[in-house]
Design an enzyme around this catalytic site. Sequence first.
Site, PDB file in Angstrom:
ATOM      1  N   ASP A  38      49.720  74.952  47.794  1.00  0.00           N
ATOM      2  CA  ASP A  38      50.410  76.301  47.732  1.00  0.00           C
ATOM      3  C   ASP A  38      50.575  76.947  48.909  1.00  0.00           C
ATOM      4  OD1 ASP A  38      51.299  75.669  45.064  1.00  0.00           O
ATOM      5  OD2 ASP A  38      49.596  77.115  44.278  1.00  0.00           O
ATOM      6  N   GLU A 113      57.296  45.090  31.510  1.00  0.00           N
ATOM      7  CA  GLU A 113      57.130  46.332  31.750  1.00  0.00           C
ATOM      8  C   GLU A 113      57.001  47.297  30.217  1.00  0.00           C
ATOM      9  OE1 GLU A 113      60.452  47.391  34.250  1.00  0.00           O
ATOM     10  OE2 GLU A 113      60.140  45.355  35.444  1.00  0.00           O
ATOM     11  N   LYS A 115      58.409  50.205  28.032  1.00  0.00           N
ATOM     12  CA  LYS A 115      59.895  50.544  27.773  1.00  0.00           C
ATOM     13  C   LYS A 115      59.510  52.105  27.701  1.00  0.00           C
ATOM     14  CE  LYS A 115      64.120  50.003  25.387  1.00  0.00           C
ATOM     15  NZ  LYS A 115      64.527  51.284  24.679  1.00  0.00           N
ATOM     16  N   ASP A 117      60.461  55.921  26.904  1.00  0.00           N
ATOM     17  CA  ASP A 117      61.328  56.659  25.952  1.00  0.00           C
ATOM     18  C   ASP A 117      61.896  57.839  26.867  1.00  0.00           C
ATOM     19  OD1 ASP A 117      62.943  57.084  24.072  1.00  0.00           O
ATOM     20  OD2 ASP A 117      61.446  57.279  22.579  1.00  0.00           O
ATOM     21  N   GLU A 170      63.994  55.394  34.473  1.00  0.00           N
ATOM     22  CA  GLU A 170      63.967  56.462  33.448  1.00  0.00           C
ATOM     23  C   GLU A 170      63.554  57.850  33.685  1.00  0.00           C
ATOM     24  OE1 GLU A 170      65.319  54.513  31.014  1.00  0.00           O
ATOM     25  OE2 GLU A 170      64.736  55.324  29.416  1.00  0.00           O
ATOM     26  N   TYR A 222      62.881  51.188  38.026  1.00  0.00           N
ATOM     27  CA  TYR A 222      62.413  50.064  37.643  1.00  0.00           C
ATOM     28  C   TYR A 222      63.466  48.868  38.315  1.00  0.00           C
ATOM     29  CZ  TYR A 222      64.978  51.547  33.438  1.00  0.00           C
ATOM     30  OH  TYR A 222      65.799  52.518  32.605  1.00  0.00           O
ATOM     31  N   LYS A 286      61.468  40.848  31.342  1.00  0.00           N
ATOM     32  CA  LYS A 286      62.453  40.435  31.995  1.00  0.00           C
ATOM     33  C   LYS A 286      62.035  39.141  33.023  1.00  0.00           C
ATOM     34  CE  LYS A 286      63.327  45.130  33.248  1.00  0.00           C
ATOM     35  NZ  LYS A 286      63.073  46.398  34.252  1.00  0.00           N
ATOM     36  N   LYS A 310      60.978  46.181  20.524  1.00  0.00           N
ATOM     37  CA  LYS A 310      60.683  47.478  20.159  1.00  0.00           C
ATOM     38  C   LYS A 310      59.569  47.474  19.000  1.00  0.00           C
ATOM     39  CE  LYS A 310      64.394  49.954  21.163  1.00  0.00           C
ATOM     40  NZ  LYS A 310      65.465  50.384  20.423  1.00  0.00           N
ATOM     41  N   CYS A 404      57.342  89.166   2.878  1.00  0.00           N
ATOM     42  CA  CYS A 404      56.245  88.941   3.879  1.00  0.00           C
ATOM     43  C   CYS A 404      55.229  88.441   2.994  1.00  0.00           C
ATOM     44  CB  CYS A 404      55.754  89.843   4.723  1.00  0.00           C
ATOM     45  SG  CYS A 404      54.455  89.392   5.661  1.00  0.00           S
ATOM     46  N   CYS A 407      52.355  91.260   3.783  1.00  0.00           N
ATOM     47  CA  CYS A 407      52.324  92.665   3.440  1.00  0.00           C
ATOM     48  C   CYS A 407      53.435  92.755   2.359  1.00  0.00           C
ATOM     49  CB  CYS A 407      52.619  93.421   4.740  1.00  0.00           C
ATOM     50  SG  CYS A 407      54.050  93.155   5.103  1.00  0.00           S
ATOM     51  N   CYS A 422      59.061  89.486   9.897  1.00  0.00           N
ATOM     52  CA  CYS A 422      58.665  90.549   8.999  1.00  0.00           C
ATOM     53  C   CYS A 422      58.632  91.702   9.903  1.00  0.00           C
ATOM     54  CB  CYS A 422      56.996  90.463   8.767  1.00  0.00           C
ATOM     55  SG  CYS A 422      56.115  91.996   8.040  1.00  0.00           S
ATOM     56  N   CYS A 427      52.241  95.423   9.350  1.00  0.00           N
ATOM     57  CA  CYS A 427      51.663  94.207   8.769  1.00  0.00           C
ATOM     58  C   CYS A 427      50.371  93.761   9.138  1.00  0.00           C
ATOM     59  CB  CYS A 427      52.730  93.132   8.820  1.00  0.00           C
ATOM     60  SG  CYS A 427      52.313  91.447   7.906  1.00  0.00           S
TER      61      CYS A 427
HETATM   62  S1  IVH Z   1      65.782  47.449  32.320  1.00  0.00           S
HETATM   63  C1  IVH Z   1      69.988  45.698  32.387  1.00  0.00           C
HETATM   64  N1  IVH Z   1      63.296  48.428  32.144  1.00  0.00           N
HETATM   65  O1  IVH Z   1      65.799  50.900  27.855  1.00  0.00           O
HETATM   66  C2  IVH Z   1      69.215  46.792  31.866  1.00  0.00           C
HETATM   67  N2  IVH Z   1      65.195  49.371  30.816  1.00  0.00           N
HETATM   68  O2  IVH Z   1      67.612  49.542  26.019  1.00  0.00           O
HETATM   69  C3  IVH Z   1      68.378  47.664  32.460  1.00  0.00           C
HETATM   70  N3  IVH Z   1      64.236  51.593  29.617  1.00  0.00           N
HETATM   71  O3  IVH Z   1      68.973  51.762  29.193  1.00  0.00           O
HETATM   72  C4  IVH Z   1      67.274  48.150  31.586  1.00  0.00           C
HETATM   73  N4  IVH Z   1      62.276  51.388  30.158  1.00  0.00           N
HETATM   74  O4  IVH Z   1      66.971  53.276  29.491  1.00  0.00           O
HETATM   75  C5  IVH Z   1      64.464  48.433  31.742  1.00  0.00           C
HETATM   76  N5  IVH Z   1      61.142  49.306  32.171  1.00  0.00           N
HETATM   77  C6  IVH Z   1      62.250  49.365  31.609  1.00  0.00           C
HETATM   78  C7  IVH Z   1      62.967  50.304  30.854  1.00  0.00           C
HETATM   79  C8  IVH Z   1      64.321  50.365  30.508  1.00  0.00           C
HETATM   80  C9  IVH Z   1      63.147  52.006  29.527  1.00  0.00           C
HETATM   81  C10 IVH Z   1      65.556  51.970  28.799  1.00  0.00           C
HETATM   82  C11 IVH Z   1      66.594  52.165  29.713  1.00  0.00           C
HETATM   83  C12 IVH Z   1      67.743  51.113  29.263  1.00  0.00           C
HETATM   84  C13 IVH Z   1      67.259  50.954  27.766  1.00  0.00           C
HETATM   85  C14 IVH Z   1      67.615  49.670  27.286  1.00  0.00           C
END
Ligand code: IVH
Length: 672
Positions: A38, A113, A115, A117, A170, A222, A286, A310, A404, A407, A422, A427
């Site tokens: 900082d 990798e 996935k 969210d 992501e 990624y 992949k 998934k 409430c 009260c 309230c 109260c």
């Molecule tokens: S590769 C050609 N790697 O999952 C596809 N996607 O259902 C490129 N996502 O739209 C995606 N983690 O938003 C890839 N390690 C990861 C990921 C990832 C999350 C998401 C991404 C994509 C969706 C596909």
Amino acid sequence: MEKVKPEAQIKEIRKKLNKWAHAYYVLDTPLVSDSDYDKLYRELQDLETVYPELITTDSITQRVGGKLLDGFKKIEHKTPMMSLGNAFNEAELREFDARVKKGTNQAISYMVELKIDGLAINLSYVNSQLVTGATRGDGVIGEDITQNLRTVYSIPLSLEADLTIDVRGECFMPKASFASLNERRDLEGEAVFANPRNAAAGSLRQLDSKVTAKRQLSTFIYTIANPEQFGLTSQAQALDFLDNHGFKTNHRRQLCQNIDEVWAYIEEFRDKRHSLDYEIDGIVIKVNEFSAQEELGFTVKAPKWAIAYKFPAEEAETVIRDIEWTVGRTGVVTPTAIMDSVQLAGTSVARASLHNYDLIKEKDIRLLDTVMVHKAGDIIPEVTRVVLDKRPKDSRAYPEPTHCPVCDSVLEKIESEVAIRCMNPLCPAQIKEGLNHFVSRNAMNIDGLGPKVLEQLYDKGFIKQVSDLYYLTESDLLQLDKIKEKSANNILTAINASKTNSLEKLLFGLGIQHVGAKAAKLIAEEFKTMTNIMSASKESINQIDSIGPVIVDSIHKYFLVPGATELINSLISAGVNMDYLGLNLADTLQVDSIFNGKTVVLTGKLFTYNRREAKEKMESLGAKVTGSVSKKTDIVVAGEEAGSKLEKALELGITVWSEEEMVEAFNESKDN
Ligand code: IVH
């Protein structure tokens, strides 16, 4: 000493700060303490204030958000951003493996990798500079959210290497940031986000990037759009390349030699995923080798060389036995579902906040309903839906509460808020919460008065409002459970000590809606006394920087209620301080600067600052800058080729500083 040119100094500081920020936000291994960071950050900010012409778009200070937008422009992706096919079980995963084997003759490996969210983003760098950041959109055309993405610290604003590159990844909200954001929103009576993904989406779709900047988003990158351009031949290499160029990648990736190893990884993370700092909804598998990826190609929507496994949504079924309503400090009444206890994502769950009545209505949640619960952001239990098949035949919609629960006064629904309130300031529930707030650390900071003690004091009729604390006696306290003479005395001493607190602590402690600790400080600093605040016009409060109309209205309303004046009078009679005891900004500057009260003469050529800037800076630090040297002069700052004024100073024995010494003194002054 060699002269430090501001360009060089600024560049050096930026380099250091970028290195520290990279260690903190990308590598998760801080190199320095927050306060060291900082301090240097502020130094850069100050230099940039003095030399605005030296501000670059990739300076770390430029991550705070920019101007308000009317809407988002469209951006066409250079190559489409595809989605992934899904596998929901081991059999489907093995089918994918078989398809891959059929589609290529090469020996392949899999890069596996997490996935994440969040939301897919594309970042375009031209000659090392981040030029655009976009959402995936429909895969072909996304939205330009550059301004918002620039506030995300793990996204480099510029790269050390002169690359022109598109990368994808992501953007997400960590679980902890999600939990605290929702907690804050709930307290303020605002709608909460259902999960970190929605919270991240909401944050990225802000037209005001200053809001995004506060949301603590992060990224994992990624993909490189055209990896061959950089001589890369596999996903493993691409990820290492991204690492080496300052991007944040996820290090829980694993190179697997066959599908059995992939399955073992999936099983490992099915158990581990709840202990991660971010939410994942699966595993991405992949084909590692780009040459094999090319052979396999694409379907219309997705690559044939990758698949998303998934995880099944983690839900549990239970029954709602009761809906409990609690009243908060500001009167907001919130419902909590009381359920049969179930195991969910590693813990046992028996309560879930329903947040507000609108949510109960929207999901049509009723007593004795069988419901599915999940954990939002993997932490906060939430009712997702009602299992209608299991609803008792005689069930009735849950009615909107009208009174409430504590009260019994009539509840009000505030327009523009989802909350029901309230409105009775007397109260008991609100008062108890208000008492807890009053004694809390950022407010009056009174030790020894925990919620249990305060509750007893209230229930036994010793305190009805915060000012009554100051009239408590030892014999009152001795009537409480577990309070002996020693603790009674400690409590009385702590209460007594709080009488001398500065005004802002009291102002915050009053619990005026929307007036947080920071707003209280600004207001106290501006108005100095409680009387001034109570009689301040709305306009004058509004004039304070970062105090908006919502706070202004709330303060105004608070003091209109006759009880408020009575409360203040009672506090005054008890001897509670009503004055601001801190120093205002101008005072701080003067006290903490060596220039304070000094008469200074500038002479000769300056390099770091021009004459006018140096003069203004010194004046802002409390100095009087004059044109001629006399006995009254305290310091002569002598630049290059200083002539007669320097001679005179030496003659009179006046302190002479070089330009460097002046700059050093600026840097050491408190406003720097
Ligand atoms: S590769 C050609 N790697 O999952 C596809 N996607 O259902 C490129 N996502 O739209 C995606 N983690 O938003 C890839 N390690 C990861 C990921 C990832 C999350 C998401 C991404 C994509 C969706 C596909």
